[in-house]
Design a protein around this motif. Structure first.
Motif, PDB file in Angstrom:
ATOM      1  N   VAL A  87       0.847  -1.200   0.000  1.00 22.73           N
ATOM      2  CA  VAL A  87       0.000   0.000   0.000  1.00 22.73           C
ATOM      3  C   VAL A  87       0.881   1.248   0.000  1.00 22.73           C
ATOM      4  N   GLY A  88       0.614   2.158  -0.940  1.00 23.16           N
ATOM      5  CA  GLY A  88       1.363   3.419  -0.999  1.00 23.16           C
ATOM      6  C   GLY A  88       2.734   3.310  -1.668  1.00 23.16           C
ATOM      7  N   ALA A  89       3.078   2.118  -2.170  1.00 26.50           N
ATOM      8  CA  ALA A  89       4.401   1.914  -2.792  1.00 26.50           C
ATOM      9  C   ALA A  89       4.351   2.206  -4.289  1.00 26.50           C
ATOM     10  N   SER A  90       5.515   2.549  -4.869  1.00 29.68           N
ATOM     11  CA  SER A  90       5.594   2.728  -6.324  1.00 29.68           C
ATOM     12  C   SER A  90       6.965   2.303  -6.837  1.00 29.68           C
ATOM     13  N   LEU A  91       6.997   1.890  -8.091  1.00 27.73           N
ATOM     14  CA  LEU A  91       8.252   1.558  -8.780  1.00 27.73           C
ATOM     15  C   LEU A  91       8.547   2.699  -9.733  1.00 27.73           C
ATOM     16  N   ARG A  92       9.784   3.229  -9.693  1.00 32.75           N
ATOM     17  CA  ARG A  92      10.088   4.425 -10.494  1.00 32.75           C
ATOM     18  C   ARG A  92      11.396   4.275 -11.257  1.00 32.75           C
ATOM     19  N   ARG A  93      11.382   4.791 -12.479  1.00 30.92           N
ATOM     20  CA  ARG A  93      12.607   4.876 -13.280  1.00 30.92           C
ATOM     21  C   ARG A  93      13.298   6.189 -12.959  1.00 30.92           C
ATOM     22  N   HIS A  94      14.609   6.150 -12.799  1.00 34.02           N
ATOM     23  CA  HIS A  94      15.367   7.362 -12.489  1.00 34.02           C
ATOM     24  C   HIS A  94      16.720   7.335 -13.175  1.00 34.02           C
ATOM     25  N   ALA A  95      17.254   8.529 -13.414  1.00 31.68           N
ATOM     26  CA  ALA A  95      18.665   8.626 -13.785  1.00 31.68           C
ATOM     27  C   ALA A  95      19.451   8.383 -12.495  1.00 31.68           C
ATOM     28  N   THR A  96      20.634   7.781 -12.626  1.00 32.47           N
ATOM     29  CA  THR A  96      21.442   7.442 -11.442  1.00 32.47           C
ATOM     30  C   THR A  96      21.732   8.667 -10.583  1.00 32.47           C
ATOM     31  N   LYS A  97      21.864   9.834 -11.214  1.00 32.83           N
ATOM     32  CA  LYS A  97      22.237  11.051 -10.474  1.00 32.83           C
ATOM     33  C   LYS A  97      21.051  11.722  -9.767  1.00 32.83           C
ATOM     34  N   ASP A  98      19.805  11.274 -10.053  1.00 29.73           N
ATOM     35  CA  ASP A  98      18.628  11.902  -9.427  1.00 29.73           C
ATOM     36  C   ASP A  98      18.675  11.778  -7.910  1.00 29.73           C
ATOM     37  N   ALA A  99      18.168  12.799  -7.230  1.00 19.19           N
ATOM     38  CA  ALA A  99      18.069  12.756  -5.760  1.00 19.19           C
ATOM     39  C   ALA A  99      17.199  11.568  -5.357  1.00 19.19           C
ATOM     40  N   THR A 100      17.530  10.962  -4.222  1.00 16.57           N
ATOM     41  CA  THR A 100      16.803   9.775  -3.758  1.00 16.57           C
ATOM     42  C   THR A 100      15.719  10.157  -2.764  1.00 16.57           C
ATOM     43  N   ASP A 101      14.496   9.706  -3.047  1.00 19.71           N
ATOM     44  CA  ASP A 101      13.372   9.920  -2.128  1.00 19.71           C
ATOM     45  C   ASP A 101      13.692   9.201  -0.804  1.00 19.71           C
ATOM     46  N   LYS A 102      13.363   9.819   0.318  1.00 23.70           N
ATOM     47  CA  LYS A 102      13.706   9.240   1.634  1.00 23.70           C
ATOM     48  C   LYS A 102      13.025   7.886   1.874  1.00 23.70           C
ATOM     49  N   ASP A 103      11.918   7.615   1.150  1.00 24.25           N
ATOM     50  CA  ASP A 103      11.204   6.349   1.341  1.00 24.25           C
ATOM     51  C   ASP A 103      11.655   5.259   0.371  1.00 24.25           C
ATOM     52  N   ILE A 108      17.921  -0.527  -8.043  1.00 20.88           N
ATOM     53  CA  ILE A 108      18.613  -1.440  -8.970  1.00 20.88           C
ATOM     54  C   ILE A 108      19.219  -0.569 -10.062  1.00 20.88           C
ATOM     55  N   THR A 109      20.553  -0.599 -10.166  1.00 19.42           N
ATOM     56  CA  THR A 109      21.250   0.212 -11.173  1.00 19.42           C
ATOM     57  C   THR A 109      21.624  -0.674 -12.352  1.00 19.42           C
ATOM     58  N   PHE A 110      21.344  -0.182 -13.568  1.00 24.89           N
ATOM     59  CA  PHE A 110      21.646  -0.942 -14.784  1.00 24.89           C
ATOM     60  C   PHE A 110      22.977  -0.479 -15.375  1.00 24.89           C
ATOM     61  N   THR A 111      23.616  -1.362 -16.161  1.00 31.87           N
ATOM     62  CA  THR A 111      24.889  -0.989 -16.791  1.00 31.87           C
ATOM     63  C   THR A 111      24.676   0.182 -17.747  1.00 31.87           C
ATOM     64  N   VAL A 112      23.498   0.186 -18.399  1.00 36.37           N
ATOM     65  CA  VAL A 112      23.119   1.311 -19.263  1.00 36.37           C
ATOM     66  C   VAL A 112      21.663   1.644 -18.943  1.00 36.37           C
ATOM     67  N   GLY A 113      21.377   2.913 -18.749  1.00 33.77           N
ATOM     68  CA  GLY A 113      19.963   3.281 -18.610  1.00 33.77           C
ATOM     69  C   GLY A 113      19.466   3.466 -17.202  1.00 33.77           C
ATOM     70  N   GLY A 114      20.288   4.064 -16.332  1.00 36.70           N
ATOM     71  CA  GLY A 114      19.786   4.526 -15.041  1.00 36.70           C
ATOM     72  C   GLY A 114      19.391   3.448 -14.060  1.00 36.70           C
ATOM     73  N   GLN A 115      18.329   3.744 -13.294  1.00 38.65           N
ATOM     74  CA  GLN A 115      17.941   2.880 -12.184  1.00 38.65           C
ATOM     75  C   GLN A 115      16.443   2.584 -12.182  1.00 38.65           C
ATOM     76  N   LEU A 116      16.099   1.509 -11.459  1.00 29.99           N
ATOM     77  CA  LEU A 116      14.714   1.244 -11.070  1.00 29.99           C
ATOM     78  C   LEU A 116      14.702   1.344  -9.548  1.00 29.99           C
ATOM     79  N   ARG A 117      13.775   2.159  -9.005  1.00 29.73           N
ATOM     80  CA  ARG A 117      13.716   2.335  -7.556  1.00 29.73           C
ATOM     81  C   ARG A 117      12.349   1.934  -7.022  1.00 29.73           C
ATOM     82  N   LEU A 118      12.373   1.279  -5.877  1.00 28.92           N
ATOM     83  CA  LEU A 118      11.138   0.948  -5.167  1.00 28.92           C
ATOM     84  C   LEU A 118      10.990   1.932  -4.011  1.00 28.92           C
ATOM     85  N   VAL A 119       9.943   2.747  -4.093  1.00 30.52           N
ATOM     86  CA  VAL A 119       9.660   3.735  -3.052  1.00 30.52           C
ATOM     87  C   VAL A 119       8.484   3.196  -2.245  1.00 30.52           C
TER      88      VAL A 119
END
Length: 294
Positions: A87-103, A108-119
């Protein structure tokens, strides 16, 4: 769940299917370079962070699929990664340099193409890795995923024939109110408060109507409504409302809220009549309906 005055509802089928389609385009085929687990509470089945990381780093992701409300992707070491959003969770695509949400609980960082983050502010998601060998064992699957055994129709993938749906609705010797019926995973997958009210409105049926009182014509109408409402909701990329914010993998809210006929619209005119939408408590859940429903 209530936190202060905020009520959070779980994500339903259209939201999870929207995420699946986006992830399939975005991360399938990508290779994992690094994994950062900031909350081990969401990891299931791995002894510790190190073990979990070693299962993922260096692997290449397959297509992103879905079973029920679980998102699943193959890792190239004969393993599958399962993600069930809390409940209240989301999966987000980000550039590696993007600020990280506190939650953020997992990156998961990819060799090419940024990150997948679970908030996940509540830390109620489940992330796990299982081997294909284990998943071929019915006893193992039943223990880990008991809900898979009696899974109902999945209208976002391939709706079953209406006659099969009718068998689920008109089970011999069983009678259940229609709202509870629609929210039963063994009848339809992934439907909760929002879409059950919408489906019943479009079918012209009341939430407290008993399933064994339906005519065959009404069952057909209910079936058609299930399929049409879910397909439309996926088309508009899910529902984001005040008490259940939904952001897709790009951080954009779903657009189906503008198309809701009754949910959250008490006091406003119903789209089919000049009568106001009603709101009532039914078995502890708020339910929205129009008095034209029978």
């Amino acid at each position: 769940r209530e936190r202060g005055k905020e009520v959070s509802l779980p994500l339903e089928l259209p939201e999870i299917e929207t995420i699946r389609r986006d992830l399939d385009r975005e991360i399938a085929g990508k290779k994992i370079k690094a994994v950062d687990v900031s909350s081990f509470a969401v990891i299931e089945g791995s002894k510790n962070k190190k073990v979990f990381n070693s299962e993922l780093v260096g692997t290449k992701l397959g297509l992103v699929e879905r079973k029920g409300l679980y998102l699943i992707t193959e890792l190239d070491k004969k393993k599958l990664l399962f993600i069930k959003l809390g409940v209240g969770a989301s999966l987000r695509r980000h550039a590696t340099k993007d600020a990280t949400d506190k939650d953020t609980v997992l990156k998961i960082t990819f060799t090419v193409g940024g990150q997948l983050r679970l908030v996940d502010p509540e830390e109620s998601s489940k992330v796990s890795v299982f081997s294909l060998v284990d998943l071929e064992d019915p006893a193992f699957v039943e223990e880990k995923f008991p809900e898979f055994k009696l899974m109902g129709m999945d209208p976002a993938v391939e709706p079953e024939p209406w006659t099969e749906f009718a068998k689920r609705v008109l089970r011999e010797g069983e009678s259940i109110d229609l709202k509870s019926l629609l929210c039963d995973e063994s009848v339809v997958v992934g439907i909760g408060d929002i879409y059950s009210d919408e489906i019943l409105f479009h079918a012209g049926l009341r939430h407290d109507r008993q399933s064994d009182s339906l005519s065959i014509q009404e069952v057909r109408r209910l079936y058609r409504s299930v399929v049409e409402v879910i397909v439309e909701a996926v088309k508009y990329r899910g529902t984001s409302i005040e008490e259940r914010q939904f952001l897709d993998v790009f951080g954009e809210p779903g657009g189906f809220a503008e198309h809701l006929a009754v949910y959250g619209r008490e006091g406003l005119f119903s789209p089919t009549s000049k009568k106001p939408v009603q709101k009532a408590k039914h078995k502890g859940r708020w339910t929205f309906f129009c008095e034209t429903q029978v």
